[in-house]
Design a protein around this motif. Structure first.
Motif, PDB file in Angstrom:
ATOM      1  N   GLY A   1       0.820  -1.210   0.000  1.00 21.53           N
ATOM      2  CA  GLY A   1       0.000   0.000   0.000  1.00 21.53           C
ATOM      3  C   GLY A   1       0.855   1.262   0.000  1.00 21.53           C
ATOM      4  N   ALA A   2       1.897   1.264   0.838  1.00 20.25           N
ATOM      5  CA  ALA A   2       2.793   2.416   0.903  1.00 20.25           C
ATOM      6  C   ALA A   2       3.536   2.604  -0.417  1.00 20.25           C
ATOM      7  N   LYS A   3       3.947   1.485  -1.030  1.00 25.66           N
ATOM      8  CA  LYS A   3       4.628   1.533  -2.335  1.00 25.66           C
ATOM      9  C   LYS A   3       3.750   2.236  -3.370  1.00 25.66           C
ATOM     10  N   MET A   4       2.449   1.920  -3.337  1.00 27.92           N
ATOM     11  CA  MET A   4       1.542   2.536  -4.295  1.00 27.92           C
ATOM     12  C   MET A   4       1.392   4.036  -4.026  1.00 27.92           C
ATOM     13  N   LEU A   5       1.254   4.420  -2.764  1.00 28.75           N
ATOM     14  CA  LEU A   5       1.049   5.829  -2.422  1.00 28.75           C
ATOM     15  C   LEU A   5       2.301   6.664  -2.675  1.00 28.75           C
ATOM     16  N   LEU A   6       3.479   6.044  -2.585  1.00 30.29           N
ATOM     17  CA  LEU A   6       4.722   6.777  -2.840  1.00 30.29           C
ATOM     18  C   LEU A   6       4.811   7.269  -4.286  1.00 30.29           C
ATOM     19  N   GLU A   7       4.072   6.596  -5.179  1.00 27.17           N
ATOM     20  CA  GLU A   7       4.099   7.011  -6.575  1.00 27.17           C
ATOM     21  C   GLU A   7       3.488   8.404  -6.771  1.00 27.17           C
ATOM     22  N   ILE A   8       2.660   8.829  -5.817  1.00 29.33           N
ATOM     23  CA  ILE A   8       2.102  10.185  -5.871  1.00 29.33           C
ATOM     24  C   ILE A   8       3.235  11.208  -5.843  1.00 29.33           C
ATOM     25  N   PHE A   9       4.293  10.871  -5.089  1.00 28.73           N
ATOM     26  CA  PHE A   9       5.443  11.769  -4.942  1.00 28.73           C
ATOM     27  C   PHE A   9       6.568  11.394  -5.905  1.00 28.73           C
ATOM     28  N   GLU A  10       6.201  10.581  -6.929  1.00 27.16           N
ATOM     29  CA  GLU A  10       7.147  10.148  -7.963  1.00 27.16           C
ATOM     30  C   GLU A  10       8.327   9.383  -7.378  1.00 27.16           C
ATOM     31  N   ILE A  11       8.048   8.630  -6.313  1.00 27.90           N
ATOM     32  CA  ILE A  11       9.042   7.728  -5.722  1.00 27.90           C
ATOM     33  C   ILE A  11       8.654   6.312  -6.113  1.00 27.90           C
ATOM     34  N   SER A  12       9.515   5.653  -6.862  1.00 28.94           N
ATOM     35  CA  SER A  12       9.201   4.326  -7.388  1.00 28.94           C
ATOM     36  C   SER A  12      10.011   3.244  -6.674  1.00 28.94           C
ATOM     37  N   VAL A  13       9.312   2.186  -6.264  1.00 31.75           N
ATOM     38  CA  VAL A  13       9.972   1.023  -5.661  1.00 31.75           C
ATOM     39  C   VAL A  13      10.016  -0.065  -6.725  1.00 31.75           C
ATOM     40  N   GLY A  14      11.207  -0.542  -7.060  1.00 35.56           N
ATOM     41  CA  GLY A  14      11.377  -1.499  -8.156  1.00 35.56           C
ATOM     42  C   GLY A  14      10.725  -2.846  -7.886  1.00 35.56           C
ATOM     43  N   VAL A  15      10.443  -3.574  -8.966  1.00 34.22           N
ATOM     44  CA  VAL A  15       9.784  -4.875  -8.838  1.00 34.22           C
ATOM     45  C   VAL A  15      10.670  -5.877  -8.097  1.00 34.22           C
ATOM     46  N   TYR A  16      11.983  -5.769  -8.260  1.00 34.19           N
ATOM     47  CA  TYR A  16      12.885  -6.710  -7.587  1.00 34.19           C
ATOM     48  C   TYR A  16      12.948  -6.420  -6.087  1.00 34.19           C
ATOM     49  N   THR A  17      12.886  -5.145  -5.732  1.00 37.68           N
ATOM     50  CA  THR A  17      12.851  -4.779  -4.312  1.00 37.68           C
ATOM     51  C   THR A  17      11.559  -5.278  -3.677  1.00 37.68           C
TER      52      THR A  17
END
Length: 323
Positions: A280-296
């Motif tokens: 959920g946090a990973k998805m919301l971080l995209e609002i701030f253009e912060i991307s968590v990679g698929v491997y992470t």
């Protein structure tokens, strides 16, 4: 409605994914037919040994399908598939516990467990498919829905973390069950493995049919967590659906394997809550253009699940009177 969903699915697939989806459909249909038509034609109790073999089989088939995704659709899609698959498979553990409570509540005989779960899972394949493809259409037109999913997952993660794990069921409060009892004719007593019987020239539903209804509605409630989690991992509905259904297909075998020892993995619930919160946090971080990679994401999911299981085994749960 179904035509719109199917067209939407194939419209967004590339040629290789269409071939893979065809392979997937053949695998699922083939084993559904073999399962009920040949291997379990007559009602019988599923042994732990048989459940173990079936569980290993579905994990291998799911892994092999992931390998084909890697070979023909790329490494990133394969990692997304495995991330969604592991998340759904882990979330199924809670589902297993509730299904067991339902079966015990209605005093279903163990030799009827397999048939009941077969039709419950068949319904899940259909209803989850509708759920996923409708969700994909909504996300395509309203991307902000993904952020709503993110908030929902964080809330679910916090809620699950602080639950005590002692779940109960109250079928009399289920609205679908109330409507069914009100408008459908039911027999008074047990009718074995039958879902419907004819009495005095009238078609009647049995208590086992009520169990199916309750299992289906319960699965849809669990899907409210698991499907948004899958969409938070990948917006590719092909990957979401195939990973989800492969996990669901392995659910029945895992039920027979874990039914007697599920309470020993008491930390898995905490691990699941952490995964939901993370996704959920990973998805919301995209609002701030912060991307968590698929491997992470994949590393966090598999590490959390592994540690939850390992610590559940090496640090046994204290008896209730000592807590």
């Amino acid at each position: 409605m179904v035509d719109i969903l199917v067209i939407s699915l194939f419209k967004n697939m590339n040629e290789r994914e269409m071939i893979l989806f065809g392979v997937f459909a053949v695998i699922i249909l083939l084993f559904l037919v073999l399962d009920l038509g040949i291997f379990h034609r007559t009602a019988h109790r599923v042994t732990t040994k048989s459940a173990l073999y079936q569980s290993i089989f579905w994990v291998l088939i799911s892994t092999l399908f992931g390998f084909f995704i890697y070979k023909y659709d790329g490494a990133d899609h394969a990692v997304e598939y495995f991330s969604a698959y592991l998340t759904e498979y882990a979330l199924s553990v809670d589902n297993i516990f509730v299904i067991l409570l339902i079966l015990k509540y209605f005093k279903v005989k163990e030799e009827y467990y397999h048939k009941t779960l077969f039709w419950g899972i068949f319904g899940a394949i259909v209803f989850r498919g509708v759920f996923i493809f409708v969700g994909a259409i909504i996300i395509h037109h309203f991307h902000v829905v993904l952020y709503i999913f993110g908030v929902l997952l964080i809330y679910s993660g916090i809620r699950i973390y602080f639950e005590d794990g002692d779940q109960t069921i109250e079928p009399e409060k289920n609205p679908i069950l109330k409507l069914s009892r009100r408008y459908l004719p039911f027999t008074d007593g047990d009718r074995g493995a039958a879902f419907m019987v004819r009495e005095n020239g009238k078609l009647m539903f049995t208590p086992l049919f009520l169990v199916i209804i309750l299992i289906e509605t319960t699965d849809l409630l669990f899907a409210v967590d698991s499907i948004p989690a899958a969409f938070a991992i990948t917006q590719n509905e092909f990957l979401v659906y195939t990973s989800n259904i492969f996990a669901v297909m392995g659910l029945r075998a895992m039920f027979f394997l874990l039914a007697g020892i599920i309470d020993k993995f008491y930390l898995l619930q905490k691990g699941l809550s952490i995964i939901l919160f993370f996704i959920g946090a990973k998805m919301l971080l995209e609002i701030f253009e912060i991307s968590v990679g698929v491997y992470t994401s994949f590393s966090v999911i598999i590490a959390t699940l592994t540690l939850s299981i390992v610590f559940s085994v090496i640090v046994p749960r204290k008896p209730a009177d000592e807590e």
